[in-house]
Design a protein around this motif. Structure first.
Motif, PDB file in Angstrom:
ATOM      1  N   GLU A  57       0.829  -1.203   0.000  1.00 33.33           N
ATOM      2  CA  GLU A  57       0.000   0.000   0.000  1.00 33.33           C
ATOM      3  C   GLU A  57       0.867   1.259   0.000  1.00 33.33           C
ATOM      4  N   VAL A  58       0.401   2.285  -0.693  1.00 33.79           N
ATOM      5  CA  VAL A  58       1.026   3.611  -0.633  1.00 33.79           C
ATOM      6  C   VAL A  58      -0.066   4.632  -0.334  1.00 33.79           C
ATOM      7  N   PHE A  59       0.351   5.808   0.178  1.00 26.01           N
ATOM      8  CA  PHE A  59      -0.621   6.805   0.622  1.00 26.01           C
ATOM      9  C   PHE A  59      -0.357   8.159  -0.017  1.00 26.01           C
ATOM     10  N   ALA A  60      -1.429   8.865  -0.322  1.00 20.60           N
ATOM     11  CA  ALA A  60      -1.333  10.198  -0.906  1.00 20.60           C
ATOM     12  C   ALA A  60      -0.575  11.129   0.032  1.00 20.60           C
ATOM     13  N   GLY A  61       0.227  12.034  -0.566  1.00 20.77           N
ATOM     14  CA  GLY A  61       0.980  12.996   0.232  1.00 20.77           C
ATOM     15  C   GLY A  61       2.369  12.524   0.601  1.00 20.77           C
ATOM     16  N   ASP A 103     -11.011  11.001   0.065  1.00 22.22           N
ATOM     17  CA  ASP A 103     -11.114   9.610   0.505  1.00 22.22           C
ATOM     18  C   ASP A 103      -9.740   8.997   0.751  1.00 22.22           C
ATOM     19  N   THR A 104      -8.739   9.836   1.057  1.00 24.37           N
ATOM     20  CA  THR A 104      -7.382   9.331   1.319  1.00 24.37           C
ATOM     21  C   THR A 104      -7.063   9.404   2.803  1.00 24.37           C
ATOM     22  N   ALA A 105      -6.023   8.665   3.207  1.00 34.28           N
ATOM     23  CA  ALA A 105      -5.578   8.691   4.611  1.00 34.28           C
ATOM     24  C   ALA A 105      -5.170  10.100   5.009  1.00 34.28           C
ATOM     25  N   PRO A 125      -9.544   3.845   7.837  1.00 27.01           N
ATOM     26  CA  PRO A 125     -10.542   4.861   8.185  1.00 27.01           C
ATOM     27  C   PRO A 125     -11.204   4.581   9.522  1.00 27.01           C
ATOM     28  N   ALA A 126     -11.500   3.303   9.793  1.00 27.78           N
ATOM     29  CA  ALA A 126     -12.184   2.960  11.033  1.00 27.78           C
ATOM     30  C   ALA A 126     -11.337   3.318  12.243  1.00 27.78           C
TER      31      ALA A 126
END
Length: 619
Positions: A173-177, A195-197, A517-518
């Protein structure tokens, strides 16, 4: 416009005061009071419309009263100092919110997407889930997604606070920013825009910095009674003494400005500092509760341990074989197994760069292990029941007693060795437990694992109490029991099996919450980096923040008391009173801003330090 509102009024008012001193014209001093006091009066009227007696009203009444008794300098000085203090206050509060600004600035605006075999640069809002995004070395990751092809090191400091780039390959997994520091990745977009982390973190920090602690709520209620009380007291003293200037001076020195600002600025600074280091605190109330934590209940798997079985031991029982040969045979047989522990043995062989043979035929035996044929030999990995001859049980029992899962390796019915696997401890688990103890916090391990395994880990880490072989509802009982004994309890878990206990605990803490998200939405504290030392760091930061709040309240109350004494017995004037009052406001802000200093002790750079280093390299 905002900058003029902050400083333009102060500059003009100050210049008018200087001009009045030079020319001796009282009209310029009156003008200075009007320029500086106009917005203050507007704010006072707006507060009165919602039935609130504000600090601005005290200053407005005092300034207008000073004009009526021809004390123009006092009126100008009071309004100028109040406006100056307000401008500094807003500027410093904005600085404490820089953690949020940094996160917002980290949000990417464009992406390179592969469509019809061609690379196109488009705006983020034009992306749709399922798009394949191309990310080159030095570029920012624009989406949350999964690596389809490629390999590279990703700087995830904006999400987790980690300074060392995380290696990413297919399926990761990779994340925006975040930023790709090496390699080339093709990523399938899953989360886009809000809808991103990163967007969820920004939302959480934004809400948290506006959330009020219990002490802040109390102080606001207190000031709601205090401010009208000051006005009535000043009026009564004015009527009794017939001294209007004394009454007006009491209005000025009674301003509870430092008292009101002392708590919110501390909360904003504390939550902002935590966010920069990858710790999300839900709000002021939770920050205050975290400072009182006296017991921490931790799950074992995935919290104290890596949550992934690893090969720990290879024991030779037949001198004709070496350790590497025993492991090669075991790994070869396990390539045909679907058992969760098989992967650990195969991975152990790969780490030693051993050549694992191909299986000709395999026969899994339920509950016992596997038999496989390799190069004409029957290789067995599992219990003694798979062997023709009874092996020496002593080494296997010793490994089991140490909390490891040990298996015989047999060749044609004879045991030639033993391989053992275990869920290994996190490298930083001992450091985290020690840090919790240093803060006077009791550590309780609550796990569904076997008692023997849990006790061995507890001894290694110095954990105070062990509860093993538990069901999820048993952890809830433990939390309630600790609370009944007077403890403020923090529960650390994965947010799924531990949900009942997390909900019951005074503070629920989720680990490794990046991309979940949870966890971000439900946990009171979310540790974005999967590093246990962030837990004692977060609790220690909460204690520092609360100590700062208490210190600032003491300074605010002491300032008012000293000024009151000075007015009644020492000849303190209205202007001096306002000067000291504003100085106290700036002092409590300065003390609160000390919370912004990096204090994370994990041998890591913080986001702040990393940003400074990047700027230095860029220049």
């Amino acid at each position: 416009m905002t900058r003029w509102k902050n400083w333009g009024v102060v500059v003009v008012s100050g210049l008018l005061i200087i001009a009045s001193w030079i020319t001796g014209w009282d009209a310029l001093m009156i003008a200075a009071a009007v320029v500086a006091g106009y917005q203050i009066a507007i704010s006072a009227i707006q507060a009165l419309r919602v039935k609130t007696v504000s600090i601005d009203l005290l200053v407005t009444v005092a300034a207008i009263g000073a004009l009526f008794i021809n004390n123009y300098w006092e009126s100008a000085a009071v309004t100028f100092l109040f406006a100056f203090g307000g401008a500094l206050e807003r500027a410093t509060l904005n600085k404490t919110r820089k953690a949020l600004t940094d996160l917002v600035d980290a949000a990417p605006e464009t992406a390179t997407v592969l469509r019809e075999g061609e690379a196109q640069s488009i705006e983020i809002w034009e992306l749709v889930p399922g798009d394949i995004v191309l990310i080159k070395n030095g570029e920012q990751v624009p989406v949350d997604g999964t690596v389809v092809t490629g390999h590279g090191g990703v700087d995830e400091a904006t999400i987790t606070g980690e300074s060392v780039p995380a290696e990413k390959a297919e399926g990761e997994e990779v994340f925006a920013g975040t930023w790709l520091r090496s390699g080339l990745l093709r990523v399938k977009a899953i989360g886009i825009g809000s809808d991103t982390a990163l967007a969820r973190i920004i939302h959480r920090v934004e809400d948290a910095q506006d959330d009020k602690a219990r002490t802040q709520t109390f102080m606001e209620k207190f000031s709601g009674y205090y401010t009208p009380g000051v006005m009535l007291t000043a009026l009564a003293i004015g009527l009794i003494t017939r001294n209007v200037e004394l009454a007006l001076t009491l209005l000025v020195i009674g301003c509870p400005g430092a008292m009101v600002i002392s708590i919110p600025v501390s909360i904003v600074a504390g939550i902002g500092r935590a966010a920069r280091d990858g710790v999300l605190i839900k709000g002021g109330e939770y920050l205050e509760t975290s400072a009182r934590v006296s017991a921490v209940v931790v799950d074992k798997t995935g919290t104290l341990t890596n949550g992934r079985p690893m090969l720990t031991d290879v024991v030779v029982l037949d001198d004709a074989y070496s350790e590497d040969q025993v492991l090669t045979l075991a790994a070869g047989a396990e390539t045909a197994s679907e058992h969760p522990l098989a992967e650990a043995i195969i991975r152990g062989a790969e780490q030693r760069e051993l050549a694992v043979g191909m299986v000709d035929k395999a026969d899994p035996v339920a509950g016992k292990g596997i038999r496989a044929t390799i190069d004409g030999r029957t290789i067995a990995v599992g219990t003694a029941d798979l062997l023709d001859q009874a092996p020496d049980r002593t080494p296997l029992l010793e490994l089991n007693t140490a909390g490891k899962t040990a298996m015989y390796v047999g060749v044609d019915g004879c045991a030639v060795g033993i391989v053992a696997v275990a869920d290994t401890l996190r490298d930083t688990a001992g450091q985290a437990v020690e840090a919790l103890h240093d803060n006077g916090i009791r550590v309780i391990m609550a796990t569904g694992d076997a008692k023997r395994v849990a006790e061995n880990i507890a001894v290694d880490l110095g954990i105070d109490e062990v509860r093993a072989e538990l069901m999820p509802e048993d952890k809830l009982v433990i939390v309630k029991e600790l609370q009944s004994r007077g403890h403020t309890v923090a529960m650390v878990g994965d947010g799924v099996n531990d949900t009942p206990a997390l909900a019951q605990a005074d503070i629920g803490i989720a680990m490794g919450a990046a991309g979940s998200p949870a966890a971000i939405e439900t946990a009171d504290i979310a540790l974005m980096a999967d590093r246990l030392p962030r837990l004692p760091y977060a609790l220690a930061l909460a204690k520092r923040t609360v100590r700062t709040m208490h210190l600032n309240i003491i300074i605010a109350l002491l300032t008012v008391a000293l000024l009151l004494f000075g007015v009644l017995f020492g000849g303190v004037t209205m202007a001096i009173g306002m000067l000291v009052h504003e100085a106290s406001v700036l002092l409590v802000i300065a003390i609160a801003m000390l919370l912004l200093r990096p204090t994370l002790k994990e041998g890591e750079e913080t986001i702040t330090q990393r940003g400074a280093r990047k700027e230095a390299l860029a220049s």
